[in-house]
Design a protein around this motif. Sequence first.
Motif, PDB file in Angstrom:
ATOM      1  N   UNK A 161      25.025 -21.891  19.184  1.00  0.00           N
ATOM      2  CA  UNK A 161      24.280 -22.376  20.346  1.00  0.00           C
ATOM      3  C   UNK A 161      24.693 -23.804  20.680  1.00  0.00           C
ATOM      4  N   UNK A 162      24.893 -24.618  19.650  1.00  0.00           N
ATOM      5  CA  UNK A 162      25.283 -26.016  19.869  1.00  0.00           C
ATOM      6  C   UNK A 162      26.683 -26.080  20.471  1.00  0.00           C
ATOM      7  N   UNK A 163      27.573 -25.195  20.046  1.00  0.00           N
ATOM      8  CA  UNK A 163      28.954 -25.226  20.535  1.00  0.00           C
ATOM      9  C   UNK A 163      29.089 -24.784  21.988  1.00  0.00           C
ATOM     10  N   UNK A 164      28.107 -24.078  22.512  1.00  0.00           N
ATOM     11  CA  UNK A 164      28.225 -23.597  23.900  1.00  0.00           C
ATOM     12  C   UNK A 164      28.085 -24.694  24.882  1.00  0.00           C
ATOM     13  N   UNK A 189      18.186 -29.440  12.077  1.00  0.00           N
ATOM     14  CA  UNK A 189      17.681 -28.160  11.593  1.00  0.00           C
ATOM     15  C   UNK A 189      18.704 -27.422  10.741  1.00  0.00           C
ATOM     16  N   UNK A 190      19.972 -27.456  11.154  1.00  0.00           N
ATOM     17  CA  UNK A 190      21.031 -26.820  10.356  1.00  0.00           C
ATOM     18  C   UNK A 190      21.155 -27.510   9.010  1.00  0.00           C
ATOM     19  N   UNK A 191      21.060 -28.831   8.997  1.00  0.00           N
ATOM     20  CA  UNK A 191      21.124 -29.566   7.735  1.00  0.00           C
ATOM     21  C   UNK A 191      19.958 -29.191   6.821  1.00  0.00           C
ATOM     22  N   UNK A 192      18.765 -29.064   7.391  1.00  0.00           N
ATOM     23  CA  UNK A 192      17.597 -28.669   6.598  1.00  0.00           C
ATOM     24  C   UNK A 192      17.749 -27.242   6.066  1.00  0.00           C
ATOM     25  N   UNK A 193      18.332 -26.356   6.878  1.00  0.00           N
ATOM     26  CA  UNK A 193      18.599 -25.000   6.402  1.00  0.00           C
ATOM     27  C   UNK A 193      19.593 -25.009   5.247  1.00  0.00           C
ATOM     28  N   UNK A 247      19.833 -30.910  21.064  1.00  0.00           N
ATOM     29  CA  UNK A 247      21.011 -30.604  20.246  1.00  0.00           C
ATOM     30  C   UNK A 247      20.968 -31.364  18.919  1.00  0.00           C
ATOM     31  N   UNK A 248      20.537 -32.615  18.966  1.00  0.00           N
ATOM     32  CA  UNK A 248      20.409 -33.372  17.719  1.00  0.00           C
ATOM     33  C   UNK A 248      19.366 -32.736  16.803  1.00  0.00           C
ATOM     34  N   UNK A 298      24.165 -20.077  11.456  1.00  0.00           N
ATOM     35  CA  UNK A 298      25.327 -19.746  12.282  1.00  0.00           C
ATOM     36  C   UNK A 298      24.922 -19.615  13.746  1.00  0.00           C
ATOM     37  N   UNK A 299      23.769 -19.016  14.010  1.00  0.00           N
ATOM     38  CA  UNK A 299      23.300 -18.878  15.392  1.00  0.00           C
ATOM     39  C   UNK A 299      23.023 -20.241  16.009  1.00  0.00           C
ATOM     40  N   UNK A 300      22.428 -21.124  15.244  1.00  0.00           N
ATOM     41  CA  UNK A 300      22.182 -22.490  15.759  1.00  0.00           C
ATOM     42  C   UNK A 300      23.502 -23.197  16.040  1.00  0.00           C
ATOM     43  N   UNK A 301      24.449 -23.030  15.150  1.00  0.00           N
ATOM     44  CA  UNK A 301      25.756 -23.670  15.324  1.00  0.00           C
ATOM     45  C   UNK A 301      26.449 -23.131  16.571  1.00  0.00           C
TER      46      UNK A 301
END
Length: 80
Positions: free
Chosen positions: A77-80, A30-34, A24-25, A72-75
């Motif tokens: 996934x993290x929230x699930x 990865x979201x930050x890099x995106x 998750x980290x 958005x998909x990564x986010x």
Amino acid sequence: MIKKIEFYLEKTIFNSRWILTPFYLGLVIGIFLLFIKFVQKLVGMMTYVLDAPVSDVIVDILVLVDISLVARACHQFILQ
């Protein structure tokens, strides 16, 4: 005896969620890099948008949409 086994099994399953923490980290990083690549592409696009052909601008906008959807998909996934 059964209650004791059940208790330890439940405890093990509940505590095993911490095994996923590094994944998750990694997704958060990865979201930050995106986000960085999104801003980089947006700024780069703004510098040449007046001189570029329409097809290049459309492709660049689609790249921005693609980056947004992946983030958005990564986010989600993290929230699930």
